[in-house]
Design an enzyme around this catalytic site. Structure first.
Site: not given
Ligand code: FNR
Ligand code: 8K6
Length: 347
Positions: A179, A316
């Protein structure tokens, strides 16, 4: 044994956490159509208040920051009042919560803000379309002017002040995941040839201006930052990025932030140009409080903290699946496994 997770931790003289577990910022797209947080969101966060610290879902600082539907904002009085419901509910349950301040940069879409420019360091777009709204194809952004940047810096600081008005304990600047702030820090998205691009020092200038403005407004004790040294999301890898973070990390260390937080989905990934895992690279180049994240279990996080690889862990997806994650981990109860289908409702 997972005792390391349950050691209290002082971020600084003014903020102490009951345990080492942070709820990671998780976009849920559940704010109302004015981007105001709802009562259901207040209850969702309140159920998770046993975390040492909650980082809110990414929250946009102004209309042209928006890249996904129904992401909350922090720029109107109604949004501040909506967040007040959330912070009061979390505090009543003994928790602490920071707001994650977000501008999506080139991943924004004019559909969400009634048309107008999409802003980025350079006029280099991303391929593809908005998740969940595939009919919205990304557009070529406008390279920000110096005037645009000065306004953006002010708007980050104002959103931080609004977060404090809304009752947050602090803010995390979203400098990760491709971003706006992160776009300045990678050669793929920053092709500028003025004092904001072309060398590590210049590429770090706008991110540091944002950090300094937020610290000036609300204090370093209440300011955290999330960064992604590895380009892995909405971004193409470039080995030259390493030098940008080699420069940035010591600069950040001097600023006495509440914490630095890594943005990555899986911290077991190794990146050749960082000589391995992102967390190990940051730990070696930054001496203050570090938050690890990325596909950790309670056990692997406990062991990483025990090995001094980082100080705190952000969790997360398991927190989406288990509102009572902390209690379950403490008692050794089985966790519900996360599935993407859980994203359709706030439990
Ligand atoms: C995210 N992640 C994320 N990161 C961030 O900086 N701001 C955000 O708003 C979001 N939104 C978000 C939504 C969804 C649905 C997912 C799955 C992930 C990334 C998140 O903070 C985290 O770094 C990753 O999910 C990895 O951690 P876990 O899920 O493996 O514990
Ligand atoms: C990071 C903000 C995203 C907001 C949209 C919500 C949907 C997120 C779905 C996440 C699925 C997790 C796997 C994504 C891995 C990408 C890295 C290569």
């Amino acid at each position: 044994m997972i005792d390391n997770l349950f050691q209290p931790y002082a971020l600084n003289d003014s903020l102490s956490l009951n345990n080492r577990i942070l709820m990671a910022p998780l976009t849920r797209c559940m704010a109302d159509d004015e981007l105001v947080p709802t009562q259901a969101m207040a209850e969702y966060y309140a159920r998770r208040a046993e975390a040492g610290l909650i980082i809110s879902e990414a929250t946009i600082i102004r209309p042209d920051a928006q890249g996904y539907p129904n992401t909350p904002g922090l720029f109107t009085q109604a949004q501040i009042a909506g967040w007040r419901l959330v912070t009061d509910a979390v505090h009543q349950n003994g928790g602490k919560i920071f707001a994650q301040l977000w501008h999506t940069g080139r991943v924004a879409h004019p559909h969400f803000f009634g048309g107008g420019d999409v802003l980025a360091p350079s006029a280099v777009g991303v391929e593809g379309s908005v998740p969940r709204m595939r009919e919205l194809t990304y557009v070529t952004p406008k390279a920000v002017t110096h005037e645009d940047m000065a306004q953006l810096v002010q708007d980050y600081a104002q959103a931080a002040a609004n977060a404090i008005d809304a009752g947050f304990d602090g803010v995390e600047i979203h400098g990760a995941n491709g971003y706006l702030v992160d776009e300045f820090l990678h050669y793929d998205s920053n092709r500028r040839e003025d004092e904001y691009g072309g060398s590590p020092e210049k590429m770090a200038r706008f991110p540091l201006e944002v950090v300094d403005a937020v610290i000036a407004r609300i204090g370093g004790d209440r300011t955290g930052l999330r960064i992604s040294p590895a380009a892995y999301f909405n971004m193409a890898t470039d080995g030259r990025d390493r030098a940008v973070f080699d420069y940035l990390l010591p600069q950040l260390e001097q600023r006495q932030l509440a914490f630095l937080h890594i943005g990555i989905f899986d911290d077991s990934m190794e990146f050749a140009y960082l000589d391995g895992r992102v967390s190990d690279y940051v730990r070696a180049n930054y001496g203050n409080t570090l938050v690890g994240v990325g596909s950790y279990t309670a056990q692997s996080a406990n062991d990483a903290i025990g090995a001094d690889r980082f100080d705190l862990i952000a969790i997360g997806r398991p927190f989406i699946a288990n509102p009572d994650y902390v209690a379950k981990v403490r008692s050794g109860a089985d966790l519900v496994e996360y599935a993407d289908s859980m994203l359709t409702s706030l439990v």
